[in-house]
Design a protein around this motif. Sequence first.
Motif, PDB file in Angstrom:
ATOM      1  N   UNK A 301      -1.320  -4.984  -4.992  1.00  0.00           N
ATOM      2  CA  UNK A 301      -0.439  -5.667  -5.941  1.00  0.00           C
ATOM      3  C   UNK A 301       0.887  -4.954  -6.095  1.00  0.00           C
ATOM      4  N   UNK A 302       1.193  -4.111  -5.121  1.00  0.00           N
ATOM      5  CA  UNK A 302       2.475  -3.403  -5.092  1.00  0.00           C
ATOM      6  C   UNK A 302       3.481  -4.218  -4.272  1.00  0.00           C
ATOM      7  N   UNK A 303       4.738  -3.798  -4.213  1.00  0.00           N
ATOM      8  CA  UNK A 303       5.714  -4.485  -3.356  1.00  0.00           C
ATOM      9  C   UNK A 303       5.271  -4.486  -1.896  1.00  0.00           C
ATOM     10  N   UNK A 304       5.899  -5.359  -1.120  1.00  0.00           N
ATOM     11  CA  UNK A 304       5.470  -5.567   0.258  1.00  0.00           C
ATOM     12  C   UNK A 304       5.486  -4.288   1.078  1.00  0.00           C
ATOM     13  N   UNK A 305       6.498  -3.445   0.887  1.00  0.00           N
ATOM     14  CA  UNK A 305       6.576  -2.233   1.686  1.00  0.00           C
ATOM     15  C   UNK A 305       5.384  -1.327   1.420  1.00  0.00           C
ATOM     16  N   UNK A 306       4.924  -1.239   0.169  1.00  0.00           N
ATOM     17  CA  UNK A 306       3.759  -0.423  -0.137  1.00  0.00           C
ATOM     18  C   UNK A 306       2.477  -1.066   0.368  1.00  0.00           C
ATOM     19  N   UNK A 307       2.428  -2.394   0.368  1.00  0.00           N
ATOM     20  CA  UNK A 307       1.241  -3.060   0.928  1.00  0.00           C
ATOM     21  C   UNK A 307       1.128  -2.771   2.411  1.00  0.00           C
ATOM     22  N   UNK A 308       2.254  -2.860   3.123  1.00  0.00           N
ATOM     23  CA  UNK A 308       2.243  -2.535   4.546  1.00  0.00           C
ATOM     24  C   UNK A 308       1.880  -1.071   4.765  1.00  0.00           C
ATOM     25  N   UNK A 309       2.428  -0.187   3.933  1.00  0.00           N
ATOM     26  CA  UNK A 309       2.133   1.239   4.071  1.00  0.00           C
ATOM     27  C   UNK A 309       0.654   1.517   3.820  1.00  0.00           C
ATOM     28  N   UNK A 310       0.065   0.870   2.808  1.00  0.00           N
ATOM     29  CA  UNK A 310      -1.355   1.050   2.535  1.00  0.00           C
ATOM     30  C   UNK A 310      -2.229   0.586   3.674  1.00  0.00           C
ATOM     31  N   UNK A 311      -1.847  -0.545   4.284  1.00  0.00           N
ATOM     32  CA  UNK A 311      -2.601  -1.048   5.432  1.00  0.00           C
ATOM     33  C   UNK A 311      -2.467  -0.114   6.628  1.00  0.00           C
ATOM     34  N   UNK A 312      -1.239   0.340   6.882  1.00  0.00           N
ATOM     35  CA  UNK A 312      -1.009   1.248   8.003  1.00  0.00           C
ATOM     36  C   UNK A 312      -1.783   2.547   7.820  1.00  0.00           C
ATOM     37  N   UNK A 313      -1.770   3.085   6.599  1.00  0.00           N
ATOM     38  CA  UNK A 313      -2.447   4.372   6.374  1.00  0.00           C
ATOM     39  C   UNK A 313      -3.953   4.233   6.561  1.00  0.00           C
ATOM     40  N   UNK A 314      -4.505   3.100   6.156  1.00  0.00           N
ATOM     41  CA  UNK A 314      -5.940   2.881   6.344  1.00  0.00           C
ATOM     42  C   UNK A 314      -6.281   2.811   7.823  1.00  0.00           C
ATOM     43  N   UNK A 315      -5.508   2.031   8.584  1.00  0.00           N
ATOM     44  CA  UNK A 315      -5.779   1.894  10.015  1.00  0.00           C
ATOM     45  C   UNK A 315      -5.597   3.227  10.738  1.00  0.00           C
ATOM     46  N   UNK A 316      -4.504   3.948  10.409  1.00  0.00           N
ATOM     47  CA  UNK A 316      -4.250   5.229  11.062  1.00  0.00           C
ATOM     48  C   UNK A 316      -5.310   6.260  10.698  1.00  0.00           C
ATOM     49  N   UNK A 317      -5.778   6.238   9.454  1.00  0.00           N
ATOM     50  CA  UNK A 317      -6.829   7.175   9.052  1.00  0.00           C
ATOM     51  C   UNK A 317      -8.126   6.890   9.783  1.00  0.00           C
ATOM     52  N   UNK A 318      -8.467   5.624   9.947  1.00  0.00           N
ATOM     53  CA  UNK A 318      -9.662   5.277  10.717  1.00  0.00           C
ATOM     54  C   UNK A 318      -9.528   5.759  12.156  1.00  0.00           C
ATOM     55  N   UNK A 319      -8.338   5.595  12.728  1.00  0.00           N
ATOM     56  CA  UNK A 319      -8.115   6.075  14.090  1.00  0.00           C
ATOM     57  C   UNK A 319      -8.254   7.574  14.200  1.00  0.00           C
ATOM     58  N   UNK A 320      -7.758   8.302  13.189  1.00  0.00           N
ATOM     59  CA  UNK A 320      -7.836   9.763  13.224  1.00  0.00           C
ATOM     60  C   UNK A 320      -9.254  10.258  13.010  1.00  0.00           C
TER      61      UNK A 320
END
Length: 429
Positions: A301-320
Amino acid sequence: MAGVAALGFSIALEIAARRYGLPGPLTNQAKEVVFAPASGPLLYASMALMMVVLTWRERFVAAGAAIGIDVAFLLVRWAFDARVSDGHSFGNGALWVILGCAVVAVTRRTGRERVLMLKGVGLGLLLVAGRKTGDTWLLVTSKTRPAVLDPYVAIADHALGSPSWLAGRLVAATGPVGEHVLDWIYAQLAVAAVVVALYQLRNVAAERRFPRHHLVRTFLVIGLLGPAVYMIYPVVGPVFTYGTGAFGTGGEQWAMANLWPHTPPPVSTPHPWTYDGVTPRNCMPSLHTAWATAIFIHSRRAPRVLRFAGTFWLIATLGATLGFGYHYGIDILAGVVFAVTIEAALRSFDHGWDRPGIQLVTYGTVVFAALLASARFLPMEMAARPWAFGPLLVLAMVSVVYGYVRTARLWNPKAAAPARKTEPQLEPA
Protein backbone atom coordinates in the motif's frame (compact mmCIF):
# COMPACT_ATOMS: atom_id res chain seq x y z
CA MET A 1 6.63 -4.34 29.79
CA ALA A 2 7.99 -4.99 26.31
CA GLY A 3 11.17 -3.10 27.14
CA VAL A 4 11.64 -5.03 30.39
CA ALA A 5 11.09 -8.33 28.58
CA ALA A 6 13.59 -7.40 25.86
CA LEU A 7 16.18 -6.40 28.46
CA GLY A 8 15.67 -9.62 30.39
CA PHE A 9 15.99 -11.69 27.24
CA SER A 10 19.20 -9.88 26.27
CA ILE A 11 20.67 -10.49 29.73
CA ALA A 12 19.83 -14.19 29.45
CA LEU A 13 21.58 -14.41 26.08
CA GLU A 14 24.54 -12.47 27.49
CA ILE A 15 24.91 -15.08 30.23
CA ALA A 16 24.55 -17.93 27.72
CA ALA A 17 27.26 -16.47 25.48
CA ARG A 18 29.59 -15.94 28.43
CA ARG A 19 29.35 -19.63 29.22
CA TYR A 20 31.12 -20.26 25.91
CA GLY A 21 33.72 -17.58 26.55
CA LEU A 22 32.27 -15.12 24.04
CA PRO A 23 30.67 -11.67 24.41
CA GLY A 24 26.90 -11.46 24.28
CA PRO A 25 24.55 -8.92 22.68
CA LEU A 26 24.90 -6.30 25.43
CA THR A 27 28.69 -6.39 25.35
CA ASN A 28 28.85 -6.29 21.56
CA GLN A 29 26.51 -3.32 21.46
CA ALA A 30 28.43 -1.42 24.14
CA LYS A 31 31.70 -1.95 22.26
CA GLU A 32 30.29 -0.19 19.20
CA VAL A 33 30.15 3.09 21.12
CA VAL A 34 33.93 3.29 20.60
CA PHE A 35 35.12 0.42 18.41
CA ALA A 36 34.34 -0.18 14.73
CA PRO A 37 30.73 -1.36 14.40
CA ALA A 38 29.79 -4.62 12.73
CA SER A 39 27.31 -2.82 10.44
CA GLY A 40 27.51 0.90 9.84
CA PRO A 41 24.50 0.96 7.47
CA LEU A 42 22.36 -0.75 10.11
CA LEU A 43 23.26 1.89 12.72
CA TYR A 44 22.40 4.71 10.34
CA ALA A 45 19.15 2.94 9.44
CA SER A 46 18.36 2.69 13.15
CA MET A 47 19.07 6.40 13.57
CA ALA A 48 16.73 7.13 10.67
CA LEU A 49 13.98 5.21 12.46
CA MET A 50 14.61 7.16 15.63
CA MET A 51 14.38 10.47 13.75
CA VAL A 52 10.74 9.92 12.78
CA VAL A 53 9.85 11.59 16.11
CA LEU A 54 11.97 14.69 15.40
CA THR A 55 11.19 17.84 13.48
CA TRP A 56 12.97 18.45 10.18
CA ARG A 57 15.34 20.93 11.81
CA GLU A 58 16.20 18.40 14.53
CA ARG A 59 16.73 15.74 11.89
CA PHE A 60 19.29 17.84 10.03
CA VAL A 61 21.10 18.59 13.28
CA ALA A 62 21.13 14.91 14.27
CA ALA A 63 22.35 13.74 10.86
CA GLY A 64 25.08 16.40 10.80
CA ALA A 65 26.20 15.44 14.30
CA ALA A 66 26.38 11.75 13.36
CA ILE A 67 28.48 12.46 10.27
CA GLY A 68 30.74 14.81 12.21
CA ILE A 69 31.34 12.24 14.94
CA ASP A 70 32.12 9.57 12.35
CA VAL A 71 34.62 11.86 10.65
CA ALA A 72 36.29 12.47 14.02
CA PHE A 73 36.49 8.72 14.69
CA LEU A 74 37.91 8.16 11.22
CA LEU A 75 40.63 10.76 11.75
CA VAL A 76 41.58 9.28 15.12
CA ARG A 77 41.80 5.78 13.65
CA TRP A 78 43.87 7.11 10.78
CA ALA A 79 46.19 8.99 13.16
CA PHE A 80 46.79 5.88 15.26
CA ASP A 81 46.84 3.57 12.22
CA ALA A 82 43.95 1.58 13.68
CA ARG A 83 42.82 -0.76 10.94
CA VAL A 84 39.25 -1.97 10.70
CA SER A 85 39.59 -5.65 9.91
CA ASP A 86 36.07 -6.83 10.72
CA GLY A 87 33.26 -4.30 10.38
CA HIS A 88 32.77 -0.77 9.10
CA SER A 89 34.76 2.40 9.67
CA PHE A 90 31.56 4.38 10.20
CA GLY A 91 28.40 4.05 12.29
CA ASN A 92 29.63 5.14 15.72
CA GLY A 93 28.23 8.61 15.11
CA ALA A 94 24.74 7.26 14.50
CA LEU A 95 24.83 5.29 17.75
CA TRP A 96 26.08 8.35 19.66
CA VAL A 97 23.20 10.43 18.28
CA ILE A 98 20.63 7.79 19.30
CA LEU A 99 22.03 7.69 22.83
CA GLY A 100 22.27 11.47 22.89
CA CYS A 101 18.58 11.78 22.03
CA ALA A 102 17.80 9.49 24.96
CA VAL A 103 19.71 11.88 27.25
CA VAL A 104 17.91 14.88 25.75
CA ALA A 105 14.53 13.19 26.23
CA VAL A 106 15.22 12.58 29.93
CA THR A 107 16.82 15.94 30.71
CA ARG A 108 15.16 18.42 28.33
CA ARG A 109 11.71 17.01 27.55
CA THR A 110 8.62 16.52 29.68
CA GLY A 111 5.26 14.79 29.39
CA ARG A 112 4.16 13.54 26.02
CA GLU A 113 7.20 14.96 24.24
CA ARG A 114 9.52 12.93 26.46
CA VAL A 115 7.51 9.75 25.97
CA LEU A 116 7.43 10.18 22.20
CA MET A 117 11.17 10.80 21.94
CA LEU A 118 11.96 7.83 24.18
CA LYS A 119 9.75 5.65 21.99
CA GLY A 120 11.71 6.79 18.95
CA VAL A 121 15.00 6.01 20.69
CA GLY A 122 13.66 2.64 21.74
CA LEU A 123 12.57 1.86 18.19
CA GLY A 124 16.04 2.62 16.85
CA LEU A 125 17.81 0.66 19.56
CA LEU A 126 15.46 -2.30 19.12
CA LEU A 127 16.57 -2.73 15.54
CA VAL A 128 20.23 -2.77 16.59
CA ALA A 129 19.54 -4.99 19.59
CA GLY A 130 17.60 -7.38 17.40
CA ARG A 131 20.66 -7.86 15.21
CA LYS A 132 22.94 -8.46 18.21
CA THR A 133 20.44 -10.78 19.84
CA GLY A 134 20.08 -12.77 16.64
CA ASP A 135 23.84 -13.19 16.36
CA THR A 136 24.00 -14.57 19.89
CA TRP A 137 21.05 -16.89 19.21
CA LEU A 138 22.96 -18.31 16.25
CA LEU A 139 26.03 -18.82 18.42
CA VAL A 140 23.94 -20.80 20.89
CA THR A 141 22.54 -23.03 18.12
CA SER A 142 26.03 -23.90 16.90
CA LYS A 143 27.24 -24.77 20.41
CA THR A 144 24.23 -26.72 21.64
CA ARG A 145 23.06 -28.57 18.52
CA PRO A 146 25.98 -30.65 17.19
CA ALA A 147 23.77 -32.92 15.02
CA VAL A 148 22.05 -31.35 12.02
CA LEU A 149 19.09 -32.57 9.95
CA ASP A 150 20.38 -31.52 6.52
CA PRO A 151 20.30 -35.06 5.06
CA TYR A 152 16.56 -35.27 5.76
CA VAL A 153 15.78 -31.86 4.24
CA ALA A 154 18.04 -32.47 1.22
CA ILE A 155 16.29 -35.76 0.39
CA ALA A 156 12.83 -34.26 0.95
CA ASP A 157 13.82 -31.34 -1.30
CA HIS A 158 13.87 -33.73 -4.26
CA ALA A 159 10.08 -33.27 -4.24
CA LEU A 160 10.67 -29.66 -5.32
CA GLY A 161 13.42 -30.52 -7.81
CA SER A 162 16.32 -29.55 -5.51
CA PRO A 163 16.00 -25.83 -6.38
CA SER A 164 19.13 -24.77 -4.50
CA TRP A 165 21.28 -26.82 -6.85
CA LEU A 166 19.64 -25.26 -9.90
CA ALA A 167 19.84 -21.72 -8.49
CA GLY A 168 23.48 -22.25 -7.50
CA ARG A 169 24.43 -23.02 -11.09
CA LEU A 170 22.44 -20.02 -12.35
CA VAL A 171 24.12 -17.61 -9.92
CA ALA A 172 27.55 -19.01 -10.80
CA ALA A 173 26.76 -18.36 -14.46
CA THR A 174 26.10 -14.65 -13.77
CA GLY A 175 29.75 -14.15 -12.80
CA PRO A 176 31.24 -11.90 -10.10
CA VAL A 177 28.91 -8.97 -10.80
CA GLY A 178 25.75 -10.97 -10.20
CA GLU A 179 27.24 -12.62 -7.13
CA HIS A 180 28.26 -9.28 -5.56
CA VAL A 181 24.86 -7.70 -6.25
CA LEU A 182 22.96 -10.59 -4.68
CA ASP A 183 25.36 -10.71 -1.75
CA TRP A 184 24.81 -6.99 -1.04
CA ILE A 185 21.02 -7.41 -1.26
CA TYR A 186 21.20 -10.39 1.06
CA ALA A 187 23.33 -8.57 3.64
CA GLN A 188 21.39 -5.27 3.67
CA LEU A 189 17.89 -6.65 4.12
CA ALA A 190 17.39 -4.68 7.34
CA VAL A 191 18.16 -1.44 5.51
CA ALA A 192 15.48 -2.24 2.94
CA ALA A 193 13.02 -2.83 5.78
CA VAL A 194 13.85 0.57 7.26
CA VAL A 195 13.06 2.29 3.96
CA VAL A 196 9.54 0.82 3.96
CA ALA A 197 9.15 1.48 7.68
CA LEU A 198 10.12 5.12 7.23
CA TYR A 199 7.26 5.53 4.76
CA GLN A 200 4.85 3.96 7.24
CA LEU A 201 6.12 6.16 10.08
CA ARG A 202 6.40 9.37 8.05
CA ASN A 203 3.60 11.14 9.98
CA VAL A 204 4.73 10.30 13.52
CA ALA A 205 6.29 13.71 14.17
CA ALA A 206 3.17 15.55 12.98
CA GLU A 207 0.58 13.31 14.64
CA ARG A 208 2.69 12.82 17.81
CA ARG A 209 1.91 9.10 17.92
CA PHE A 210 2.97 5.86 16.26
CA PRO A 211 0.66 3.88 13.97
CA ARG A 212 -0.88 0.79 15.49
CA HIS A 213 0.87 -1.67 13.17
CA HIS A 214 4.06 -1.27 11.16
CA LEU A 215 6.87 -3.31 9.60
CA VAL A 216 9.44 -2.92 12.37
CA ARG A 217 7.31 -4.93 14.79
CA THR A 218 6.90 -7.81 12.35
CA PHE A 219 10.58 -7.69 11.50
CA LEU A 220 11.64 -7.93 15.14
CA VAL A 221 9.17 -10.70 16.05
CA ILE A 222 10.38 -12.79 13.13
CA GLY A 223 13.96 -12.34 14.31
CA LEU A 224 13.03 -13.25 17.87
CA LEU A 225 11.00 -16.41 17.18
CA GLY A 226 12.96 -17.80 14.23
CA PRO A 227 16.10 -18.83 16.16
CA ALA A 228 13.88 -20.65 18.66
CA VAL A 229 12.83 -22.92 15.79
CA TYR A 230 16.49 -23.43 14.90
CA MET A 231 17.00 -24.92 18.35
CA ILE A 232 14.51 -27.72 17.64
CA TYR A 233 15.22 -28.06 13.91
CA PRO A 234 18.97 -27.54 13.33
CA VAL A 235 19.97 -27.27 9.67
CA VAL A 236 23.12 -25.58 8.28
CA GLY A 237 22.36 -25.48 4.53
CA PRO A 238 23.41 -27.23 1.32
CA VAL A 239 26.61 -25.25 0.69
CA PHE A 240 27.96 -26.37 4.06
CA THR A 241 26.71 -29.95 4.09
CA TYR A 242 27.31 -30.66 0.41
CA GLY A 243 29.46 -27.68 -0.56
CA THR A 244 32.41 -27.50 -2.90
CA GLY A 245 33.63 -24.14 -1.63
CA ALA A 246 31.66 -22.11 -4.20
CA PHE A 247 31.47 -18.34 -3.54
CA GLY A 248 34.20 -18.64 -0.91
CA THR A 249 32.20 -20.93 1.38
CA GLY A 250 31.73 -24.63 1.85
CA GLY A 251 31.69 -27.34 4.43
CA GLU A 252 35.28 -28.47 3.81
CA GLN A 253 36.10 -31.35 6.17
CA TRP A 254 32.64 -31.24 7.77
CA ALA A 255 30.74 -31.77 4.50
CA MET A 256 29.11 -35.10 3.76
CA ALA A 257 30.15 -34.87 0.11
CA ASN A 258 31.24 -32.31 -2.49
CA LEU A 259 28.05 -32.21 -4.52
CA TRP A 260 26.63 -28.67 -4.44
CA PRO A 261 25.71 -27.08 -6.82
CA HIS A 262 26.30 -29.59 -9.62
CA THR A 263 24.89 -32.90 -8.36
CA PRO A 264 21.91 -33.26 -6.00
CA PRO A 265 22.50 -35.80 -3.23
CA PRO A 266 21.44 -39.37 -4.07
CA VAL A 267 18.20 -40.63 -2.57
CA SER A 268 19.19 -42.84 0.35
CA THR A 269 18.00 -43.29 3.93
CA PRO A 270 19.01 -40.09 5.78
CA HIS A 271 20.45 -39.85 9.27
CA PRO A 272 21.55 -36.94 11.50
CA TRP A 273 24.97 -35.54 10.64
CA THR A 274 27.41 -34.18 13.22
CA TYR A 275 28.68 -30.74 12.24
CA ASP A 276 31.16 -28.23 13.67
CA GLY A 277 30.56 -26.00 16.67
CA VAL A 278 30.85 -22.74 14.74
CA THR A 279 28.42 -22.73 11.81
CA PRO A 280 24.95 -21.45 12.81
CA ARG A 281 22.03 -23.84 12.43
CA ASN A 282 19.96 -21.12 10.77
CA CYS A 283 18.17 -22.62 7.78
CA MET A 284 14.74 -23.89 8.81
CA PRO A 285 12.88 -21.65 8.28
CA SER A 286 14.64 -19.15 6.03
CA LEU A 287 14.42 -15.92 8.02
CA HIS A 288 15.80 -13.89 5.11
CA THR A 289 12.83 -15.13 3.09
CA ALA A 290 10.48 -14.37 5.99
CA TRP A 291 11.85 -10.83 6.34
CA ALA A 292 11.70 -10.21 2.57
CA THR A 293 8.11 -11.49 2.59
CA ALA A 294 7.25 -9.04 5.37
CA ILE A 295 8.81 -6.20 3.39
CA PHE A 296 6.79 -7.25 0.34
CA ILE A 297 3.54 -7.33 2.34
CA HIS A 298 4.06 -3.94 3.98
CA SER A 299 5.02 -2.29 0.70
CA ARG A 300 1.75 -3.21 -1.03
CA ARG A 301 0.00 0.00 0.00
CA ALA A 302 3.03 2.22 -0.50
CA PRO A 303 3.76 4.32 -3.62
CA ARG A 304 4.56 2.47 -6.82
CA VAL A 305 8.32 2.82 -6.48
CA LEU A 306 8.25 1.13 -3.07
CA ARG A 307 5.95 -1.60 -4.34
CA PHE A 308 8.40 -2.34 -7.14
CA ALA A 309 11.30 -2.22 -4.68
CA GLY A 310 9.54 -4.63 -2.31
CA THR A 311 8.89 -7.06 -5.15
CA PHE A 312 12.46 -6.80 -6.42
CA TRP A 313 13.93 -7.34 -2.95
CA LEU A 314 11.81 -10.44 -2.41
CA ILE A 315 12.81 -11.96 -5.75
CA ALA A 316 16.49 -11.06 -5.30
CA THR A 317 16.51 -12.45 -1.75
CA LEU A 318 15.04 -15.73 -2.95
CA GLY A 319 17.73 -15.88 -5.62
CA ALA A 320 20.47 -15.23 -3.07
CA THR A 321 19.23 -17.64 -0.42
CA LEU A 322 18.98 -20.47 -2.93
CA GLY A 323 21.76 -19.42 -5.29
CA PHE A 324 24.43 -19.16 -2.58
CA GLY A 325 23.42 -22.51 -1.15
CA TYR A 326 22.30 -21.09 2.18
CA HIS A 327 18.86 -22.71 2.06
CA TYR A 328 16.88 -25.61 0.64
CA GLY A 329 13.60 -25.16 -1.18
CA ILE A 330 11.51 -26.32 1.77
CA ASP A 331 13.23 -23.67 3.93
CA ILE A 332 11.89 -21.03 1.56
CA LEU A 333 8.31 -22.32 1.71
CA ALA A 334 8.50 -22.53 5.50
CA GLY A 335 9.89 -18.99 5.67
CA VAL A 336 6.94 -17.58 3.71
CA VAL A 337 4.40 -19.42 5.90
CA PHE A 338 6.27 -18.32 9.03
CA ALA A 339 6.20 -14.65 8.02
CA VAL A 340 2.57 -14.62 6.93
CA THR A 341 1.43 -16.36 10.11
CA ILE A 342 3.30 -13.89 12.34
CA GLU A 343 1.98 -10.95 10.32
CA ALA A 344 -1.57 -12.29 10.66
CA ALA A 345 -1.11 -12.72 14.42
CA LEU A 346 0.18 -9.16 14.86
CA ARG A 347 -2.63 -7.71 12.77
CA SER A 348 -5.19 -9.64 14.83
CA PHE A 349 -3.55 -8.47 18.05
CA ASP A 350 -3.77 -4.84 16.89
CA HIS A 351 -7.28 -4.90 15.43
CA GLY A 352 -8.92 -7.45 17.70
CA TRP A 353 -9.01 -11.24 17.57
CA ASP A 354 -11.96 -12.10 15.34
CA ARG A 355 -12.84 -15.53 13.97
CA PRO A 356 -11.05 -15.17 10.57
CA GLY A 357 -7.88 -13.99 12.30
CA ILE A 358 -7.86 -16.86 14.78
CA GLN A 359 -8.52 -19.38 12.02
CA LEU A 360 -5.73 -18.01 9.82
CA VAL A 361 -3.13 -18.00 12.60
CA THR A 362 -4.10 -21.51 13.64
CA TYR A 363 -4.03 -22.76 10.06
CA GLY A 364 -0.68 -21.11 9.33
CA THR A 365 0.82 -22.66 12.47
CA VAL A 366 -0.45 -26.11 11.47
CA VAL A 367 0.92 -25.78 7.92
CA PHE A 368 4.28 -24.58 9.23
CA ALA A 369 4.52 -27.53 11.62
CA ALA A 370 3.46 -29.92 8.84
CA LEU A 371 6.21 -28.63 6.52
CA LEU A 372 8.86 -29.24 9.15
CA ALA A 373 7.47 -32.64 10.17
CA SER A 374 7.13 -33.89 6.61
CA ALA A 375 10.76 -33.09 5.80
CA ARG A 376 11.87 -34.86 9.00
CA PHE A 377 9.69 -37.97 8.93
CA LEU A 378 8.69 -38.45 5.25
CA PRO A 379 11.80 -37.55 3.21
CA MET A 380 12.03 -40.88 1.35
CA GLU A 381 8.34 -40.84 0.46
CA MET A 382 8.59 -37.23 -0.72
CA ALA A 383 11.63 -37.96 -2.90
CA ALA A 384 9.97 -41.06 -4.38
CA ARG A 385 6.75 -39.21 -5.30
CA PRO A 386 7.73 -35.67 -6.32
CA TRP A 387 4.73 -35.46 -8.66
CA ALA A 388 2.46 -35.58 -5.58
CA PHE A 389 4.43 -34.01 -2.74
CA GLY A 390 5.93 -31.15 -4.76
CA PRO A 391 2.57 -29.59 -5.70
CA LEU A 392 1.23 -30.30 -2.21
CA LEU A 393 4.07 -28.38 -0.57
CA VAL A 394 3.59 -25.38 -2.84
CA LEU A 395 -0.19 -25.45 -2.49
CA ALA A 396 0.13 -25.55 1.30
CA MET A 397 2.18 -22.36 1.23
CA VAL A 398 -0.10 -20.69 -1.31
CA SER A 399 -3.18 -21.52 0.77
CA VAL A 400 -1.76 -19.63 3.76
CA VAL A 401 -0.84 -16.64 1.57
CA TYR A 402 -4.32 -16.68 0.00
CA GLY A 403 -5.94 -16.78 3.43
CA TYR A 404 -3.93 -13.76 4.51
CA VAL A 405 -4.74 -11.78 1.37
CA ARG A 406 -8.45 -12.38 1.92
CA THR A 407 -8.37 -11.67 5.64
CA ALA A 408 -6.22 -8.54 5.43
CA ARG A 409 -7.74 -7.28 2.15
CA LEU A 410 -4.17 -6.58 1.14
CA TRP A 411 -4.80 -5.38 -2.39
CA ASN A 412 -8.06 -3.57 -1.70
CA PRO A 413 -7.48 -0.73 0.78
CA LYS A 414 -11.04 0.60 0.26
CA ALA A 415 -12.64 -2.66 1.32
CA ALA A 416 -14.28 -2.81 4.68
CA ALA A 417 -11.75 -3.27 7.43
CA PRO A 418 -12.25 -4.35 11.05
CA ALA A 419 -13.71 -1.56 13.09
CA ARG A 420 -11.13 0.31 15.08
CA LYS A 421 -11.75 1.58 18.53
CA THR A 422 -11.18 5.21 19.23
CA GLU A 423 -7.73 5.54 20.76
CA PRO A 424 -5.94 8.43 22.44
CA GLN A 425 -3.34 10.29 20.48
CA LEU A 426 -0.56 8.85 22.60
CA GLU A 427 -0.38 5.45 24.28
CA PRO A 428 0.35 5.51 28.02
CA ALA A 429 4.01 5.09 28.92
